[in-house]
Design a protein around this motif. Structure first.
Motif, mmCIF file in Angstrom:
data_model
loop_
_atom_site.group_PDB
_atom_site.id
_atom_site.type_symbol
_atom_site.label_atom_id
_atom_site.label_comp_id
_atom_site.label_asym_id
_atom_site.label_seq_id
_atom_site.Cartn_x
_atom_site.Cartn_y
_atom_site.Cartn_z
ATOM 1 N N HIS A 55 0.766 -1.194 -0.056
ATOM 2 C CA HIS A 55 -0.016 0.086 -0.254
ATOM 3 C C HIS A 55 1.026 1.291 0.064
ATOM 4 C CE1 HIS A 55 -3.372 -2.353 1.132
ATOM 5 N NE2 HIS A 55 -2.723 -3.036 2.194
ATOM 6 N N ALA A 56 0.670 2.109 -1.127
ATOM 7 C CA ALA A 56 1.570 3.330 -1.201
ATOM 8 C C ALA A 56 1.050 4.244 -0.067
ATOM 9 C CB ALA A 56 1.471 4.075 -2.443
ATOM 10 N N LEU A 57 1.734 5.066 0.596
ATOM 11 C CA LEU A 57 1.402 5.951 1.736
ATOM 12 C C LEU A 57 1.893 7.285 1.417
ATOM 13 C CD1 LEU A 57 2.525 3.789 4.925
ATOM 14 C CD2 LEU A 57 0.379 4.119 4.000
ATOM 15 N N PRO A 58 1.047 8.444 1.793
ATOM 16 C CA PRO A 58 1.535 9.734 1.437
ATOM 17 C C PRO A 58 2.547 10.322 2.391
ATOM 18 C CG PRO A 58 -0.636 9.694 2.568
ATOM 19 C CD PRO A 58 -0.121 8.214 2.499
ATOM 20 N N PHE A 59 3.195 9.658 3.306
ATOM 21 C CA PHE A 59 3.889 10.006 4.260
ATOM 22 C C PHE A 59 5.001 8.833 4.585
ATOM 23 C CE2 PHE A 59 -0.224 9.149 6.591
ATOM 24 C CZ PHE A 59 0.029 7.691 6.948
ATOM 25 N N LEU A 60 5.969 9.079 5.645
ATOM 26 C CA LEU A 60 6.838 8.185 6.249
ATOM 27 C C LEU A 60 6.167 7.392 7.389
ATOM 28 C CD1 LEU A 60 10.208 10.217 5.856
ATOM 29 C CD2 LEU A 60 9.149 8.725 4.423
ATOM 30 N N GLY A 61 5.444 6.392 7.112
ATOM 31 C CA GLY A 61 4.938 5.558 8.397
ATOM 32 C C GLY A 61 5.995 4.615 8.899
ATOM 33 N N SER A 62 5.811 4.453 10.153
ATOM 34 C CA SER A 62 6.831 3.451 10.774
ATOM 35 C C SER A 62 6.120 2.638 11.856
ATOM 36 C CB SER A 62 7.831 4.393 11.709
ATOM 37 O OG SER A 62 7.154 5.204 12.662
ATOM 38 N N VAL A 63 4.842 2.860 12.435
ATOM 39 C CA VAL A 63 4.518 1.926 13.486
ATOM 40 C C VAL A 63 2.877 1.858 13.075
ATOM 41 C CG1 VAL A 63 3.737 1.444 15.675
ATOM 42 C CG2 VAL A 63 6.188 2.307 15.157
ATOM 43 N N LEU A 64 2.379 0.450 13.152
ATOM 44 C CA LEU A 64 1.113 0.486 13.142
ATOM 45 C C LEU A 64 0.428 -0.402 14.137
ATOM 46 C CD1 LEU A 64 -1.064 -1.076 9.934
ATOM 47 C CD2 LEU A 64 -1.146 -2.494 12.029
ATOM 48 N N ALA A 65 -0.935 0.082 14.945
ATOM 49 C CA ALA A 65 -1.335 -0.454 16.027
ATOM 50 C C ALA A 65 -2.865 -0.974 15.522
ATOM 51 C CB ALA A 65 -1.387 0.635 17.216
ATOM 52 N N ASP A 68 -9.628 -2.076 16.421
ATOM 53 C CA ASP A 68 -10.416 -2.999 16.472
ATOM 54 C C ASP A 68 -10.433 -3.812 14.917
ATOM 55 O OD1 ASP A 68 -11.760 -1.417 14.487
ATOM 56 O OD2 ASP A 68 -13.002 -0.329 16.021
ATOM 57 N N ASP A 69 -11.796 -4.615 14.594
ATOM 58 C CA ASP A 69 -11.643 -5.299 13.366
ATOM 59 C C ASP A 69 -11.613 -4.514 12.326
ATOM 60 O OD1 ASP A 69 -14.139 -4.759 13.910
ATOM 61 O OD2 ASP A 69 -14.853 -6.556 13.477
ATOM 62 N N LYS A 70 -11.971 -2.987 12.455
ATOM 63 C CA LYS A 70 -12.139 -2.191 11.082
ATOM 64 C C LYS A 70 -11.223 -1.344 11.051
ATOM 65 C CE LYS A 70 -17.056 -2.891 11.023
ATOM 66 N NZ LYS A 70 -17.075 -3.841 11.841
ATOM 67 N N ARG A 71 -10.413 -0.859 12.311
ATOM 68 C CA ARG A 71 -9.555 0.340 12.221
ATOM 69 C C ARG A 71 -8.341 0.042 12.729
ATOM 70 N NH1 ARG A 71 -13.028 4.073 15.565
ATOM 71 N NH2 ARG A 71 -13.499 2.097 16.743
ATOM 72 N N GLN A 72 -6.949 0.894 12.211
ATOM 73 C CA GLN A 72 -5.693 0.824 12.691
ATOM 74 C C GLN A 72 -5.409 2.351 12.973
ATOM 75 O OE1 GLN A 72 -4.394 -0.939 9.062
ATOM 76 N NE2 GLN A 72 -4.517 -2.994 9.637
ATOM 77 N N LEU A 73 -4.159 2.212 13.704
ATOM 78 C CA LEU A 73 -3.450 3.701 13.972
ATOM 79 C C LEU A 73 -2.212 3.330 13.538
ATOM 80 C CD1 LEU A 73 -3.833 6.433 15.555
ATOM 81 C CD2 LEU A 73 -2.437 5.142 17.259
ATOM 82 N N ILE A 74 -1.721 4.436 12.664
ATOM 83 C CA ILE A 74 -0.430 4.628 11.838
ATOM 84 C C ILE A 74 0.257 5.797 12.350
ATOM 85 C CG2 ILE A 74 0.871 5.023 9.817
ATOM 86 C CD1 ILE A 74 -1.005 3.091 8.335
ATOM 87 N N ALA A 75 1.536 5.495 12.849
ATOM 88 C CA ALA A 75 2.313 6.719 13.216
ATOM 89 C C ALA A 75 3.254 7.092 12.014
ATOM 90 C CB ALA A 75 3.245 6.615 14.543
ATOM 91 N N SER A 76 3.466 8.319 11.847
ATOM 92 C CA SER A 76 4.157 8.783 10.784
ATOM 93 C C SER A 76 4.918 10.202 10.906
ATOM 94 C CB SER A 76 3.195 8.984 9.401
ATOM 95 O OG SER A 76 2.485 10.135 9.649
ATOM 96 N N ASP A 77 5.709 10.501 9.832
ATOM 97 C CA ASP A 77 6.255 11.813 9.971
ATOM 98 C C ASP A 77 5.237 12.981 9.924
ATOM 99 O OD1 ASP A 77 5.655 11.339 7.217
ATOM 100 O OD2 ASP A 77 7.307 12.614 6.397
ATOM 101 N N LYS A 78 4.180 12.864 9.539
ATOM 102 C CA LYS A 78 2.999 13.786 9.652
ATOM 103 C C LYS A 78 2.150 13.514 10.755
ATOM 104 C CE LYS A 78 4.623 15.078 5.536
ATOM 105 N NZ LYS A 78 5.239 16.591 5.464
#
Length: 294
Positions: A55-65, A68-78
């Motif tokens: 999956h192409a990202l619009p930022f520099l992602g580094s961590v995914l948490a 629930d079964d529908k959503r995730q949290l991504i930490a990035s430079d933005k």
């Protein structure tokens, strides 16, 4: 007594990451995720079928948490973003810090449902980063003056936290409030590798409280006892493993990312598997990562 084990694992996908990092398993689907930070890519692997989606990202992602079964949290430079697991749609969630010259790096979920996330200068400037605690939308700076935050992980009961500044090469230990994931003591040096050329990189803790650590530039994954004793070293077929994560139906497998960032063309020719994601080939007593609490 420390033992050294030869590699008995397997490559999970042949795609080579410039900076593979942040592996995490979604307990709802069994999918294994990781990032190519500098390649602005989130990788999603079906371990059973072997199918990889990038999956192409619009930022520099580094961590995914996982939330629930529908959503995730991504930490990035933005900053922090919510991600729809099915569609990949991203929406802003919270800022981490107001430093455009920085990006996110290593992080991990605490059993309380809070996220620890580290930041660093895009050029690894000394002391430019920090480690933050994220509970809901409340972001609290825990430790400042960090250069390259790595090795963030926690004891199974959440009472102990570990982290590392890769420029210092000390694994630090700190007592935590298990209900919140906030420190209740001053960090102390737990493992000192400052005399080595290789670096303590990403880590994860199993159900026995032992720490599995990727030894960057050392071509190994190390296992440490809760008292800091070095138990085992598992050699791996690339110089720069970066971070481990538990996966599999019983979370008894260990996936490890790697990178080829910083290698010359000649070094890459020798280090033919630099950047692949692999299974270490040992059975572990792993556990799913805690879910992030909004």
């Amino acid at each position: 007594m420390t033992q050294t084990e030869s590699f008995k694992g397997k490559v999970l996908t042949a795609e080579q990451m410039l900076l593979g990092e942040g592996p995490a398993c979604d307990p709802f689907t069994g999918s294994l995720y990781w990032f190519d930070i500098l390649g602005k890519t989130l990788c999603e692997l079906d371990p059973e079928g072997g199918h990889l989606t990038q999956h192409a990202l619009p930022f520099l992602g580094s961590v995914l948490a996982v939330i629930d079964d529908k959503r995730q949290l991504i930490a990035s430079d933005k900053g922090l973003f919510l991600r729809d697991s099915a569609t990949g749609t991203l929406s802003p969630y919270a800022a981490i810090e107001d430093k455009p010259q920085n990006r996110s790096n290593d992080g991990r979920m605490h059993p309380s449902g809070a996220l620890w996330i580290g930041t660093m200068s895009r050029t690894a400037e000394t002391g430019a980063g920090a480690i933050y605690h994220v509970a809901g939308t409340t972001v609290t700076k825990l430790f400042e003056g960090v250069s390259i935050p790595n090795g963030i992980c926690f004891s199974p009961d959440g009472s102990v936290g570990y982290f590392n500044d890769s420029k210092v090469n000390h694994m630090m230990r700190v007592d935590l409030d298990p209900q919140t994931g906030l420190p209740v003591s001053t960090p102390t040096v737990f493992i000192d590798q400052s005399a080595r050329q290789s670096v303590i990189d990403g880590s994860v803790v199993d159900l026995d409280g032992t720490i599995w650590n990727a030894n960057w530039d050392g071509g190994a994954v190390d296992r440490y006892a809760p008292d800091g004793r070095h138990i085992e070293r598992y050699t791996v077929p690339m110089r720069r493993p970066t971070c481990p994560a538990f996966y599999g139906k019983a979370f008894d497998r260990l996936a490890v990312t790697s990178c080829w960032e910083g290698l010359t063309d000649e070094e890459r020719a020798v280090d033919a598997l630099a950047g692949v994601t692999f299974d270490l080939g040992v059975t572990v007593r792993g556990k799913p990562e805690p879910l992030f609490k909004l």
